[in-house]
Design a protein around this motif. Structure first.
Motif, mmCIF file in Angstrom:
data_model
loop_
_atom_site.group_PDB
_atom_site.id
_atom_site.type_symbol
_atom_site.label_atom_id
_atom_site.label_comp_id
_atom_site.label_asym_id
_atom_site.label_seq_id
_atom_site.Cartn_x
_atom_site.Cartn_y
_atom_site.Cartn_z
ATOM 1 N N LEU A 1 28.641 61.879 69.284
ATOM 2 C CA LEU A 1 29.098 60.295 69.269
ATOM 3 C C LEU A 1 28.054 59.564 69.613
ATOM 4 N N GLY A 2 26.745 60.270 70.418
ATOM 5 C CA GLY A 2 25.541 59.259 70.557
ATOM 6 C C GLY A 2 24.757 59.114 69.194
ATOM 7 N N ASP A 3 24.875 60.137 68.404
ATOM 8 C CA ASP A 3 24.245 60.047 67.079
ATOM 9 C C ASP A 3 24.961 58.913 66.102
ATOM 10 N N GLU A 4 26.415 58.860 66.096
ATOM 11 C CA GLU A 4 27.156 58.010 65.571
ATOM 12 C C GLU A 4 26.881 56.442 66.031
ATOM 13 N N ASP A 5 26.546 56.224 67.142
ATOM 14 C CA ASP A 5 26.119 55.003 67.871
ATOM 15 C C ASP A 5 24.817 54.557 67.334
ATOM 16 N N ARG A 6 23.868 55.241 66.749
ATOM 17 C CA ARG A 6 22.565 54.913 66.440
ATOM 18 C C ARG A 6 22.541 54.477 64.949
#
Length: 149
Positions: free
Chosen positions: A144-149
């Motif tokens: 999810l963190g990767d999607e937000d970047r």
């Protein structure tokens, strides 16, 4: 209305409580060796191989600035040393010294004893399920963190 916010809050609050509980246990285990839980955490990250501060922060889920402060203290106290990094001239590698390995060796018996007590409390299968659940949760948050970047 979805129940998902309750689940997210429960997971986050549970993780915060677990973090505090593990830090308390780690402080108790590390104290006889004359180091703190945070020092042990950073030294543990470089137990197998030297790493740059940013790499330690990534592996341990800590801030780079926090790791830098601890790494400088460890070097000042003779528990770690900076070595040249062939891959990056400015990002030196942090490495344990023999004094750090001796300190960590003093922690091992208490660590083993506590691990045995925790696994006995949970049971082997439940301990393995807990470990897998924590790994899955961390991986999901990474995605999810990767999607937000």
């Amino acid at each position: 209305m979805s129940d998902n916010p309750r689940l997210l809050s429960g997971l986050a609050l549970g993780a915060f409580r677990l973090n505090g509980q593990f830090l308390h246990v780690a402080e108790e285990l590390a104290r006889p060796a004359g180091i703190t839980a945070a020092w042990w955490q950073v030294l543990g990250a470089v137990q197998q191989e030297p790493l740059p501060v940013a790499g330690i922060a990534r592996v341990m889920g800590m801030s780079r600035q926090g790791v830098q402060r601890i790494a400088d203290l460890l070097v000042e106290r003779g528990l770690a040393e900076y070595r040249p990094n062939p891959a990056h001239r400015r990002a030196k590698l942090l490495q344990q010294t023999p004094a750090a390995r001796e300190a960590i060796a003093r922690i091992v018996p208490g660590h083993q004893e506590f691990a045995d007590r925790l696994v006995a409390e949970l049971g082997r299968e439940e301990a393995e399920r807990c470990l897998e659940a924590v790994r899955r949760l961390s991986a999901a948050l990474d995605r999810l963190g990767d999607e937000d970047r």
